[in-house]
Write a protein that holds these residues in place. Structure first.
Motif, PDB file in Angstrom:
ATOM      1  N   LEU A 190       3.303 -70.253  35.343  1.00 46.43           N
ATOM      2  CA  LEU A 190       2.039 -70.832  35.576  1.00 46.43           C
ATOM      3  C   LEU A 190       1.414 -71.282  34.300  1.00 46.43           C
ATOM      4  N   LEU A 191       2.147 -71.452  33.273  1.00 46.05           N
ATOM      5  CA  LEU A 191       1.543 -72.187  31.808  1.00 46.05           C
ATOM      6  C   LEU A 191       1.623 -73.618  32.138  1.00 46.05           C
ATOM      7  N   GLN A 192       0.626 -74.248  31.820  1.00 48.09           N
ATOM      8  CA  GLN A 192       0.538 -75.528  31.786  1.00 48.09           C
ATOM      9  C   GLN A 192       0.198 -75.956  30.380  1.00 48.09           C
ATOM     10  N   ARG A 193       0.588 -77.384  30.134  1.00 51.48           N
ATOM     11  CA  ARG A 193       0.342 -77.844  28.867  1.00 51.48           C
ATOM     12  C   ARG A 193      -0.961 -77.862  28.320  1.00 51.48           C
ATOM     13  N   PRO A 194      -1.119 -77.468  27.195  1.00 54.14           N
ATOM     14  CA  PRO A 194      -0.017 -77.541  25.895  1.00 54.14           C
ATOM     15  C   PRO A 194       0.765 -76.143  25.950  1.00 54.14           C
ATOM     16  N   LEU A 195       0.434 -74.946  26.634  1.00 52.19           N
ATOM     17  CA  LEU A 195       1.024 -73.792  26.377  1.00 52.19           C
ATOM     18  C   LEU A 195       2.323 -73.846  26.940  1.00 52.19           C
ATOM     19  N   SER A 196       2.621 -74.324  28.059  1.00 46.96           N
ATOM     20  CA  SER A 196       4.053 -74.704  28.552  1.00 46.96           C
ATOM     21  C   SER A 196       4.930 -75.264  27.509  1.00 46.96           C
ATOM     22  N   SER A 197       4.498 -75.985  26.616  1.00 44.51           N
ATOM     23  CA  SER A 197       5.539 -76.516  25.759  1.00 44.51           C
ATOM     24  C   SER A 197       5.612 -75.759  24.332  1.00 44.51           C
ATOM     25  N   LEU A 198       5.028 -74.664  24.257  1.00 42.53           N
ATOM     26  CA  LEU A 198       5.055 -73.632  22.901  1.00 42.53           C
ATOM     27  C   LEU A 198       5.606 -72.303  23.285  1.00 42.53           C
ATOM     28  N   ASN A 199       6.239 -71.752  22.111  1.00 39.41           N
ATOM     29  CA  ASN A 199       6.984 -70.567  22.374  1.00 39.41           C
ATOM     30  C   ASN A 199       5.738 -69.506  22.559  1.00 39.41           C
ATOM     31  N   PHE A 200       6.230 -68.327  23.444  1.00 34.65           N
ATOM     32  CA  PHE A 200       5.071 -67.249  23.453  1.00 34.65           C
ATOM     33  C   PHE A 200       5.736 -66.125  23.405  1.00 34.65           C
ATOM     34  N   HIS A 201       5.379 -64.999  23.116  1.00 33.79           N
ATOM     35  CA  HIS A 201       5.778 -63.620  23.016  1.00 33.79           C
ATOM     36  C   HIS A 201       5.372 -62.929  24.369  1.00 33.79           C
ATOM     37  N   LYS A 202       6.360 -62.290  24.748  1.00 35.02           N
ATOM     38  CA  LYS A 202       6.021 -61.460  26.103  1.00 35.02           C
ATOM     39  C   LYS A 202       5.919 -59.995  25.427  1.00 35.02           C
ATOM     40  N   TRP A 203       4.707 -59.678  25.881  1.00 37.93           N
ATOM     41  CA  TRP A 203       4.018 -58.328  25.868  1.00 37.93           C
ATOM     42  C   TRP A 203       4.940 -57.216  25.828  1.00 37.93           C
ATOM     43  N   GLU A 204       5.704 -56.904  26.836  1.00 36.46           N
ATOM     44  CA  GLU A 204       6.712 -55.921  26.833  1.00 36.46           C
ATOM     45  C   GLU A 204       7.998 -55.927  26.022  1.00 36.46           C
ATOM     46  N   ASP A 205       8.017 -56.941  25.252  1.00 38.29           N
ATOM     47  CA  ASP A 205       9.168 -56.900  24.264  1.00 38.29           C
ATOM     48  C   ASP A 205       8.775 -56.301  22.817  1.00 38.29           C
ATOM     49  N   THR A 206       8.964 -55.124  22.805  1.00 43.66           N
ATOM     50  CA  THR A 206       8.851 -54.408  21.688  1.00 43.66           C
ATOM     51  C   THR A 206       9.314 -55.189  20.351  1.00 43.66           C
ATOM     52  N   SER A 207      10.593 -55.382  20.507  1.00 44.80           N
ATOM     53  CA  SER A 207      11.363 -55.932  19.359  1.00 44.80           C
ATOM     54  C   SER A 207      10.670 -57.192  18.865  1.00 44.80           C
ATOM     55  N   GLY A 208      10.284 -58.008  19.441  1.00 44.19           N
ATOM     56  CA  GLY A 208       9.610 -59.189  19.375  1.00 44.19           C
ATOM     57  C   GLY A 208       8.303 -58.955  18.560  1.00 44.19           C
ATOM     58  N   TRP A 209       7.578 -57.867  18.783  1.00 36.46           N
ATOM     59  CA  TRP A 209       6.211 -57.740  17.965  1.00 36.46           C
ATOM     60  C   TRP A 209       6.425 -57.937  16.469  1.00 36.46           C
ATOM     61  N   VAL A 210       7.468 -57.237  15.691  1.00 34.34           N
ATOM     62  CA  VAL A 210       7.472 -57.554  14.575  1.00 34.34           C
ATOM     63  C   VAL A 210       7.606 -59.000  14.028  1.00 34.34           C
ATOM     64  N   GLN A 211       8.366 -59.902  14.646  1.00 35.85           N
ATOM     65  CA  GLN A 211       8.632 -61.409  14.549  1.00 35.85           C
ATOM     66  C   GLN A 211       7.322 -61.725  14.669  1.00 35.85           C
ATOM     67  N   PHE A 212       6.619 -61.528  15.815  1.00 38.42           N
ATOM     68  CA  PHE A 212       5.194 -62.136  16.154  1.00 38.42           C
ATOM     69  C   PHE A 212       4.151 -61.963  14.901  1.00 38.42           C
ATOM     70  N   ILE A 213       4.317 -60.717  14.455  1.00 42.92           N
ATOM     71  CA  ILE A 213       3.333 -60.548  13.316  1.00 42.92           C
ATOM     72  C   ILE A 213       3.736 -61.264  12.085  1.00 42.92           C
ATOM     73  N   GLU A 214       4.976 -61.414  11.807  1.00 45.45           N
ATOM     74  CA  GLU A 214       5.622 -62.066  10.756  1.00 45.45           C
ATOM     75  C   GLU A 214       5.233 -63.447  10.765  1.00 45.45           C
ATOM     76  N   GLU A 215       5.212 -63.969  11.906  1.00 42.01           N
ATOM     77  CA  GLU A 215       4.785 -65.456  12.282  1.00 42.01           C
ATOM     78  C   GLU A 215       3.499 -65.564  12.015  1.00 42.01           C
ATOM     79  N   VAL A 216       2.614 -64.675  12.617  1.00 42.31           N
ATOM     80  CA  VAL A 216       1.090 -64.929  11.999  1.00 42.31           C
ATOM     81  C   VAL A 216       1.009 -64.700  10.760  1.00 42.31           C
ATOM     82  N   ALA A 217       1.570 -63.900  10.137  1.00 44.06           N
ATOM     83  CA  ALA A 217       1.343 -63.557   8.845  1.00 44.06           C
ATOM     84  C   ALA A 217       1.778 -64.794   7.978  1.00 44.06           C
ATOM     85  N   ALA A 218       3.178 -65.428   8.211  1.00 41.85           N
ATOM     86  CA  ALA A 218       3.240 -66.556   7.619  1.00 41.85           C
ATOM     87  C   ALA A 218       2.227 -67.791   7.692  1.00 41.85           C
TER      88      ALA A 218
END
Length: 114
Positions: A61-89
């Motif tokens: 369902l994602l359209q540009r520009p979102l379809s061309s970007l990486n996204f984090h899946k809400w239910e991916d608990t292991s990915g939350w730490v990486q998401f937070i680290e990316e935002v912090a960076a």
């Protein structure tokens, strides 16, 4: 002055001052003109966009520009730490000082998903 002008001007000002835009992508937000405006404005100004895709949303369902970007899946608990680290960076926050908080947050996310 037209109705809503102050709100739109304020929204534009806040987007311009942002280091990063965090987009929570739900079916409703993907249909919202204001959400599209915010994402488009950030993208047009080269402001990093970090997206979180809710479980009810099919990535197709994602359209540009979102379809061309990486996204984090809400239910991916292991990915939350990486998401937070990316935002912090992007925002130049030093997580080394907050590693205990990051570990706590990781545990809370895992507990929430259990």
């Amino acid at each position: 002055m037209e109705f809503g002008t102050k709100f739109a001007k304020s929204l534009r000002k806040h987007i311009e001052a942002s280091d990063v835009l965090i987009a929570i992508l739900s079916k409703t937000s993907l249909q919202s003109q204001f959400c599209a405006f915010e994402i488009g404005a950030a993208w047009g100004q080269n402001i990093p966009i970090k997206s979180v895709l809710l479980p009810s949303v099919d990535p197709s369902l994602l359209q540009r520009p979102l379809s061309s970007l990486n996204f984090h899946k809400w239910e991916d608990t292991s990915g939350w730490v990486q998401f937070i680290e990316e935002v912090a960076a992007v925002t130049e926050n030093d997580l080394r000082r907050g590693s205990a908080r990051l570990a706590f947050l990781s545990q809370e996310i895992a507990a929430f998903r259990a």
